[in-house]
Design a protein around this motif. Structure first.
Motif, mmCIF file in Angstrom:
data_model
loop_
_atom_site.group_PDB
_atom_site.id
_atom_site.type_symbol
_atom_site.label_atom_id
_atom_site.label_comp_id
_atom_site.label_asym_id
_atom_site.label_seq_id
_atom_site.Cartn_x
_atom_site.Cartn_y
_atom_site.Cartn_z
ATOM 1 N N UNK A 1 0.793 -1.435 0.050
ATOM 2 C CA UNK A 1 -0.024 -0.095 -0.057
ATOM 3 C C UNK A 1 0.892 1.211 0.254
ATOM 4 N N UNK A 2 1.908 0.872 -0.187
ATOM 5 C CA UNK A 2 2.372 2.880 0.201
ATOM 6 C C UNK A 2 3.144 3.126 -0.670
ATOM 7 N N UNK B 1 -0.009 5.955 1.508
ATOM 8 C CA UNK B 1 -1.006 5.264 1.719
ATOM 9 C C UNK B 1 -1.810 4.957 0.975
ATOM 10 N N UNK B 2 -2.165 4.600 -0.427
ATOM 11 C CA UNK B 2 -3.398 3.932 -0.864
ATOM 12 C C UNK B 2 -4.707 2.759 -0.412
ATOM 13 N N UNK B 3 -5.133 3.437 -0.003
ATOM 14 C CA UNK B 3 -6.463 2.393 1.271
ATOM 15 C C UNK B 3 -6.827 1.164 -0.574
ATOM 16 N N UNK B 4 -6.630 1.573 -1.585
ATOM 17 C CA UNK B 4 -7.482 1.668 -1.868
ATOM 18 C C UNK B 4 -6.900 -0.491 -2.754
ATOM 19 N N UNK C 1 -8.913 10.571 -2.946
ATOM 20 C CA UNK C 1 -9.303 10.657 -1.350
ATOM 21 C C UNK C 1 -9.272 9.272 -0.799
ATOM 22 N N UNK C 2 -8.908 8.206 -1.512
ATOM 23 C CA UNK C 2 -8.330 6.626 -1.108
ATOM 24 C C UNK C 2 -7.094 6.737 -0.818
ATOM 25 N N UNK C 3 -6.334 7.944 -0.820
ATOM 26 C CA UNK C 3 -5.009 7.739 -0.730
ATOM 27 C C UNK C 3 -4.848 8.810 0.363
#
Length: 213
Positions: free
Chosen positions: A91-92, A141-144, A199-201
């Motif tokens: 995710x990083x 962080x890419x939460x997707x 928004x998901x980052x």
């Protein structure tokens, strides 16, 4: 720009990047990273330290490639990366703020892809030294990518993964005579706006790297 001025601008929502210094090319192809050399691990651990004094001279393309590979590049013949990530989420995302622009590190292609044609270094922290150090790394962080991680634990997992990346950078710098400091005192909203994040980052940490002053 001094710290107080940055704090005031941040409170007003007006902390902004500077015009780029040089040409912001769309992609920087990095040389193949060198996977040998530097200090032995125990010597690097002995010399690991934080520094807040940086010479403005830029890092060579080879050193930049080696640094980013050490941070979170592909190893084990491309089947893994140099930093761990729970459940293999990866995710990083590492953003690199250079004088000529801000770039996203593409480990698979060993390249930097342009995301902002401006000098974002000033925005990456409230400290004055970030403005002129040769580069600032931003860990996002890419939460997707974290669908397998319980929602309530994603922030904690991402911060752990970012910490592993940051320690890789610390050890690389110690082994190669570079200076670095990890920073959590940052304006995350201003950084996200400067990098054009979705928004998901979410912005986690910044880390300044350069030659010691």
């Amino acid at each position: 720009m001094n710290t107080f001025t940055k704090l005031v601008l941040g409170a007003m929502g007006r902390l902004r990047p500077q015009p780029a210094l040089g040409d912001a090319v769309r992609r920087i192809e990095l040389p193949a990273p060198q996977r040998e050399g530097g200090l032995p691990l125990r010597d690097a651990l002995e010399q690991r330290a934080s520094s807040r004094a940086f010479h403005p001279a830029s890092l060579s393309p080879q050193v930049l490639a080696d640094l980013l590979w050490a941070a979170d590049g592909l190893n084990r013949r491309g089947t893994g990366q140099t930093a761990p990530s729970a459940l293999g989420a990866r995710e990083i995302v590492i953003y690199v703020a250079l004088p000529q622009g801000a770039y996203r590190y593409n480990a698979s292609d060993n390249a930097l892809d342009l995301v902002a044609g401006s000098d974002v270094r000033r925005v990456t922290g409230y400290q004055d030294f970030v403005d002129n150090a040769p580069l600032d790394l931003v860990y996002v962080a890419d939460h997707s990518r974290m669908a397998l991680v319980p929602a309530g634990q994603r922030d904690a997992f991402a911060h752990v993964a970012a910490g592993a990346v940051a320690q890789n950078v610390y050890l690389f710098c110690a082994a190669n005579g570079l200076a670095t400091v990890l920073r959590a005192w940052i304006d995350r909203e201003a950084i996200a706006n400067a990098l054009g994040l979705a928004p998901h980052e979410s912005v986690l940490l910044s880390q300044t790297v350069g030659h010691p002053s």
